[in-house]
Design an enzyme around this catalytic site. Structure first.
Site, PDB file in Angstrom:
ATOM      1  N   GLU A 123      -5.940  -3.404  -0.555  1.00 17.60           N
ATOM      2  CA  GLU A 123      -6.320  -4.490   0.340  1.00 17.60           C
ATOM      3  C   GLU A 123      -7.504  -5.284  -0.193  1.00 17.60           C
ATOM      4  O   GLU A 123      -7.948  -6.243   0.433  1.00 17.60           O
ATOM      5  CB  GLU A 123      -6.667  -3.919   1.727  1.00 17.60           C
ATOM      6  CG  GLU A 123      -5.470  -3.412   2.513  1.00 17.60           C
ATOM      7  CD  GLU A 123      -5.111  -1.957   2.217  1.00 17.60           C
ATOM      8  OE1 GLU A 123      -5.576  -1.429   1.185  1.00 17.60           O
ATOM      9  OE2 GLU A 123      -4.373  -1.357   3.021  1.00 17.60           O
ATOM     10  N   LYS A 172     -13.486  18.241  11.016  1.00 19.00           N
ATOM     11  CA  LYS A 172     -14.431  18.217  12.126  1.00 19.00           C
ATOM     12  C   LYS A 172     -14.616  19.625  12.663  1.00 19.00           C
ATOM     13  O   LYS A 172     -13.750  20.163  13.350  1.00 19.00           O
ATOM     14  CB  LYS A 172     -13.944  17.258  13.207  1.00 19.00           C
ATOM     15  CG  LYS A 172     -14.141  15.815  12.766  1.00 19.00           C
ATOM     16  CD  LYS A 172     -13.276  14.822  13.515  1.00 19.00           C
ATOM     17  CE  LYS A 172     -13.426  13.451  12.843  1.00 19.00           C
ATOM     18  NZ  LYS A 172     -12.266  12.588  13.043  1.00 19.00           N
ATOM     19  N   TRP A 194     -19.216  16.984  10.709  1.00 14.82           N
ATOM     20  CA  TRP A 194     -18.160  16.608   9.783  1.00 14.82           C
ATOM     21  C   TRP A 194     -18.367  17.296   8.443  1.00 14.82           C
ATOM     22  O   TRP A 194     -19.476  17.373   7.935  1.00 14.82           O
ATOM     23  CB  TRP A 194     -18.142  15.084   9.571  1.00 14.82           C
ATOM     24  CG  TRP A 194     -17.688  14.303  10.783  1.00 14.82           C
ATOM     25  CD1 TRP A 194     -17.550  14.761  12.068  1.00 14.82           C
ATOM     26  CD2 TRP A 194     -17.317  12.917  10.805  1.00 14.82           C
ATOM     27  NE1 TRP A 194     -17.117  13.753  12.894  1.00 14.82           N
ATOM     28  CE2 TRP A 194     -16.967  12.610  12.145  1.00 14.82           C
ATOM     29  CE3 TRP A 194     -17.226  11.914   9.844  1.00 14.82           C
ATOM     30  CZ2 TRP A 194     -16.545  11.329  12.536  1.00 14.82           C
ATOM     31  CZ3 TRP A 194     -16.815  10.642  10.234  1.00 14.82           C
ATOM     32  CH2 TRP A 194     -16.464  10.356  11.572  1.00 14.82           C
ATOM     33  N   THR A 217       0.857  -1.170   0.000  1.00 17.13           N
ATOM     34  CA  THR A 217       0.000   0.000   0.000  1.00 17.13           C
ATOM     35  C   THR A 217       0.899   1.229   0.000  1.00 17.13           C
ATOM     36  O   THR A 217       1.994   1.204   0.542  1.00 17.13           O
ATOM     37  CB  THR A 217      -0.866   0.066   1.271  1.00 17.13           C
ATOM     38  OG1 THR A 217       0.001   0.107   2.401  1.00 17.13           O
ATOM     39  CG2 THR A 217      -1.764  -1.137   1.371  1.00 17.13           C
TER      40      THR A 217
END
Lengths: 547, 547
Positions: free
Chosen positions: B331, B444, B449, B186
Site C-alpha cells: 500500500e 496479549k 503485549w 496485497t
C-alpha cells in the site's frame, strides 16, 4: 482511469513539517551580521516560521502578496523562506549587490509589500525606500534593541518585535501546488531585469533532484555550508533540500572572506559546501600560505560560472576534496547539470576522469537539454559540435513575471516548448555538457567561432595572472578578433609578449588573442560574473595594434 | 497567483526517455529463464518498450486496460513496465507464488485483457487460463521458436513475434499524471486480496525518494541488483529509480539460489543489492563454507520482513557490506522508512550504531507516520511506548481498486486521512521506527503485549535454530500465552528445555514462551513471510503443557 493514491499537493511547508517531526534536533548554525555564532534546531525554525506566518496574517497580507528580502545566508532568512512561502505569500529575494536604482526598480516591478533586510543593508534601504511606495513595512532582521533609531525609514520594525510575540501554533494551509512560492530577478546585463516565478511544485521537485547522489548527494549525515547566497536563486535549493533530508545547515552570513569560511568549515565539521569560484579562490588563497587542511570537508559543488581547471585540481589533489562542477541559471531554479561520473568511467585513469570533471556535467532527471544550430536543427552530441543550448523541465520557466520579454520558449516539431539559455555549448556522446561561451560573448572571427572562456582559462593558468576577460573587437578583415584583458597577481609580473607566447600550443594559432590589455580590476556583476558589456564600453576607443 | 514554471506531468515514460537520451549505453544484464546471460542497454529498453506500446495499440487495447505479468526480474519484464504504463495502460504484476485459485481470482478482479508470462510459469497459465475469460491474449516471454506447441492455451503468442516486428518509433502520450500506471494485489492472509492502484505521479515521486542518499542512494556509478521481485510492489521502485539515475541494472531471473546470486554479484560488479532476508540467508549460506568474499558490493537494503540481527552483523562485520534495514508495504509503493544514520550519530560507538541499525529506520520525505493508542491518540516517540502505526503521503493508497474493503483511511482531527498499516510499532525521539509486531500477531498476555517478533529473533539467534515462529495460544488465566514453533538446522540438536533456558536474561521472564514445538517446516506465504494463520490452524488442537 485515475490511480488511487493519496492526494497531497507538493508544498514547501511540508518540507519544514517533515524536518521538525523527523529531525527536530538537527542543528542550524549561523554566523550573524554581528559576527557571533547563533545555534538552534529545525524544530526552532519550524516554530519561528509559524510565527512569521502569523505575523503576516496579522499584517493583513493577502495570498500571493510579495515579501522581499535583502539578506545574507542566516537563520532568520531561512524562517522567511518557509514562513512567507508556506503561508501562501511569495518570497522575493533581492540581490543586494545590485545598484540601488535596480533594487528600487525591481521592488516596484514585483510590487513588494514588505521588505526585510539585514542591518548591513540599511544604507541601501535608506537609498531606496522613498522610491518604493508599495512597501508598507520595512523589517530589520535584528533584535528589538538593535533597531536603528532615526534611520529615516518609515514603518520600520525589528524582526523580533514583529514576529517574536506571535503564537507559535499555525496550521500551514494546503493549496494548488502550482501556486507561486518565490521569485528571483535575473541579473540580465541588457534590458530590464526579468523575474522567474517559482512554484511550490517546482521547488519541491527541484529539492528532490538536488539531493540525489548524482547531484549534491545530501543526507542526514551531512553538515552543509551554502556559500551560494540565499538572495539569489534559492541558494541552489539547499534551504529546501536540507529540510527534506534533515541535514545540519551552516550559514556563513556576510563573512565570505577566505579565513571566515575556512574556520566555519572546520568548526562546524562541514562535509559539503556549495559556492561560486571567486569564494573558493579566496579560501584556497587563505589556506595555502598557512598550509591548512580540511578535517571533514568531503565534496564541494562549484558553479555560477565556469570553474578554472586549476581550482578543480587544487581541491582534489592538494586537499582531497571532490569537486563537482555544476551548471544552472535563475530560469532553472537553478540546477540543470552536475558533473558526476558514470559506471563506465569507474576504471578510467585519473587524468581521463579529470577531463570529464572539467565539463559542466550531465542533465539531472527533470531537466532535458539539446543543442541546436542557427536553423533550430539538433546538433550532434559528439563533444565537438557546438550549438545554442535549450532546456525544458518542470523547474524551468515558461515565461517571466508579468509577461516581460514576451514568450521566451521556442517550440519544437512536437510542440514542446524549450527555453533558450543564451549559452553556446557542446554535449558529448555520454551526455556531458560543456558551456563554450555565452551566445553574445562568442568571438566571430573569419566565419569561425572562438570561445572567450577558453581564452580566459588559458590566461588564468599563467602563474602571474589573477583574472582574465576575453572580448572581441572589430576587425576590418576578420569581423572580430579576440583580445584578453587581464589583472596581474599582486607582486607578479608578465609582459604582453610573454603572455601571448604562453598561448602557443594551448590553442589553435588563429584563436590566440591579438593583444593583451593590463588593467587594475575587471568589473564584476552582482552575482560575481564578469560584466563584459561594461568592459566593452570601457574599451570602446581601444584600437588593435597595427590598425 | 500561480507560478510560471513549465508544465510537465510526471510520467513514467519520461524516466525511460531520460535514460535513453542521457544514459543510452548504460547496461542492462539479465539472467534468463533459459539460464544464459542477456545484455543490452537503456537505449534498447527504450526502443523495445516503444515496440511494446505499438503492439498494444495494434491489439486495440484501450487506455487504462490492464496488462498482467507473471514474470521474473528480467529485461522483457522491464520493457513491459515501461511499454504498458508509458502508453497509458495499467501494468498488473501478479505474484506467481500465489495459489492458482488466487491468481485466477485476481486476474478476473483486475479484468486483465492480456497476460504475459515467463515460460517457467506455463503450468500455472495452463491451470488458470480457462478461468480467465477476460484475457484476450496470452504472451509467452520468449523467442518465436521457443513458443510451446500444443500448450492448450488459446491465443498464445511469443513476445518476440508479438512486438518484434513493430516499428521502433512511438511518441509517448502525455496525460494526467494521476492516471493509474500499475497495480499490485496485497497478499492478505484474510479476506480477498485487495489491489493498490499506483499512478504515474506516485511512481515518479517514489522514484525520486527511493534514489536519495538516505534511501537506496542510487547513482549512475552503481551496478544494481534487484533481487526483490518485479512481480511484487514494483521491485521497491528500482526499475523506475534506475532509469532516473541511469545506473547499470542486473536482473537475476529465476535463479535466486545462493550460488547464482553470489556469482552474478561478482560477475557484474554489483555495488548495490536489494532483497528479503531469506534470499540473503541462502547467499551467506553459500559463501561461508567456501570462504568467499565480495569484490564490489558496498551496500544492501534488506526488507520485506524484519531482518535477524545476526544477518546484519554478518554482512557488516564479515563482509564489509553496509546493511540498510527498510520497511514498507504494498500500500506504500512500497518504501516507507530506511535505516540510515544521522549527523549526530557520526561519533557514536560501533555498538550504539548497530543498535540503531536494527530498527526499521526513519521516514523518507513524502511519508509521514505516527503511532496511536486504542483511542486514536498519539503515542509518545520514546522508543518504548508502542501503538498502531499509521502513515500518509503521496505514494500511500487512499483506497483499494474497486473500493474493496471500503474506506481504509482513518481521519485525524484536521481531517487528514491516515492509512493504518496493521503494524504495531515504537518510534524513538530521533524518529526511528521499530516494528514490534503485526497488530494481529501480538500476544496479549495478562493485559500486557508480547511481540512475537522479539520471541522469534531470540530463537533464531540460537545456533541450532534455522527458523522460528511465535504464536499465542489460549490460556484460561492470561488470555494468551506465547509458544515458539521452530525448525532446527540440518544436523543440529537442541531440546525444549535448552531453548527455553536460552531465553533467560534475553527478555522479561513473563515473556518467555510457555512451550517449544519442533516442526520440519514452517509455512511461508507468496512473499516469503511466515503464514501465522496457517500455523494457528495446524496447531488448533495444541494444548499448553499442564493445562
Amino acid at each position: 482511469m485515475l490511480g488511487l493514491m493519496q492526494e497531497h499537493p507538493l508544498m514547501i511547508s511540508s518540507l519544514l513539517e517533515f524536518a521538525e517531526r523527523h529531525h527536530g534536533d538537527g542543528e542550524i548554525v549561523s554566523r550573524r551580521v554581528e559576527g557571533d555564532i547563533h545555534r538552534y534546531t529545525w524544530a526552532d525554525v519550524a516554530r519561528r516560521a509559524r510565527q512569521v506566518a502569523r505575523a503576516l496574517d496579522s499584517d493583513g497580507l493577502a495570498f500571493s502578496e510579495r515579501v522581499a528580502t535583502l539578506a545574507w545566508n542566516g537563520y532568520r532568512h531561512l524562517e522567511l523562506y518557509y514562513g512567507v512561502s508556506g503561508s501562501g505569500r511569495v518570497l522575493h529575494t533581492i540581490n543586494p549587490r545590485l545598484h540601488p536604482d535596480q533594487i528600487a526598480w525591481i521592488a516596484n516591478h514585483a510590487e513588494d509589500s514588505v521588505l526585510a533586510f539585514d542591518l548591513s543593508f540599511l544604507p541601501l534601504v535608506q537609498a531606496v525606500h522613498a522610491r518604493c511606495p508599495n512597501v508598507r513595512k520595512w523589517i530589520a532582521l535584528c533584535d528589538a534593541d538593535k533597531l536603528p533609531q532615526d534611520s529615516g525609514v518609515p514603518n520600520l520594525v525589528s524582526y523580533e518585535a514583529w514576529m517574536g510575540t506571535q503564537p507559535t501554533d499555525y496550521a500551514w494551509p494546503k493549496f494548488d501546488e502550482n501556486t507561486a512560492s518565490s521569485m528571483c530577478y535575473t541579473s540580465g546585463t541588457t534590458g530590464n531585469p526579468k523575474a522567474a516565478l517559482y512554484s511550490h511544485r517546482s521547488s519541491v521537485l527541484h529539492a528532490y533532484a538536488a539531493a540525489l547522489p548524482d547531484v549534491m548527494c545530501l543526507s542526514a549525515r551531512d553538515s552543509v555550508l551554502p556559500v551560494v547566497p540565499m538572495f539569489h536563486v534559492n541558494a541552489w535549493g539547499i534551504p529546501y533540500s536540507a529540510a527534506m533530508v534533515g541535514c545540519k545547515l551552516v550559514f556563513p552570513g556576510p563573512a565570505l572572506d577566505g579565513k571566515s569560511v575556512y574556520e566555519l568549515i572546520e568548526a562546524e565539521k562541514v562535509t559539503f559546501a556549495a559556492g561560486v569560484p571567486t569564494v573558493w579562490q579566496m579560501m584556497l588563497g587563505h589556506m595555502k600560505p598557512a598550509n591548512l587542511r580540511f578535517s571533514t570537508l568531503k565534496r564541494t559543488v562549484i558553479g555560477g560560472s565556469a570553474c578554472p581547471p586549476a581550482m578543480i585540481g587544487a581541491f582534489q589533489d592538494d586537499y582531497g576534496v571532490e569537486v563537482l562542477h555544476a551548471w544552472g541559471m535563475t530560469e532553472m531554479s537553478p540546477l540543470g547539470t552536475l558533473c558526476t561520473l558514470k559506471n563506465k568511467h569507474m576504471e578510467m585513469s585519473p587524468q581521463d576522469r579529470l577531463n570529464i570533471r572539467l565539463k559542466q556535467g550531465r542533465a539531472i532527471f527533470g531537466v532535458d537539454m539539446k543543442i541546436v544550430d542557427g536553423d533550430g536543427q539538433d546538433v550532434t552530441w559528439d563533444g565537438k559540435a557546438y550549438g545554442d543550448l535549450y532546456v525544458k523541465g518542470p523547474w524551468v520557466v515558461r515565461e517571466y513575471f508579468k509577461g516581460e520579454g514576451g514568450d521566451p520558449l521556442v517550440k519544437d516539431a512536437n510542440g514542446q516548448g524549450w527555453f533558450p539559455t543564451g549559452d553556446v555549448a557542446t554535449i558529448d556522446a555520454d551526455g556531458y555538457l560543456q558551456i563554450t561561451d555565452r551566445s553574445k560573448d562568442v568571438i566571430k572571427s573569419g566565419g569561425e567561432w572562438i570561445s572567450s572562456i577558453d581564452i580566459e582559462n588559458i590566461a588564468v593558468a599563467h602563474p602571474a595572472i589573477a583574472m582574465a576577460a576575453c572580448i572581441g573587437v572589430r576587425h576590418p578583415k576578420w569581423d572580430e578578433r579576440p583580445i584578453v584583458v587581464v589583472v596581474k597577481k599582486p607582486g607578479a609580473e608578465v609582459t604582453r609578449e610573454e603572455l601571448l607566447k604562453f598561448y602557443e600550443g594551448k590553442t589553435a594559432k588563429w584563436q590566440i588573442p591579438d593583444d593583451v590589455v593590463f588593467v587594475d580590476a575587471i568589473p564584476l556583476g552582482a552575482t560575481g560574473k564578469i560584466l563584459k558589456t561594461r568592459l566593452r564600453e570601457t574599451l570602446k576607443d581601444y584600437k588593435l595594434p597595427g590598425l
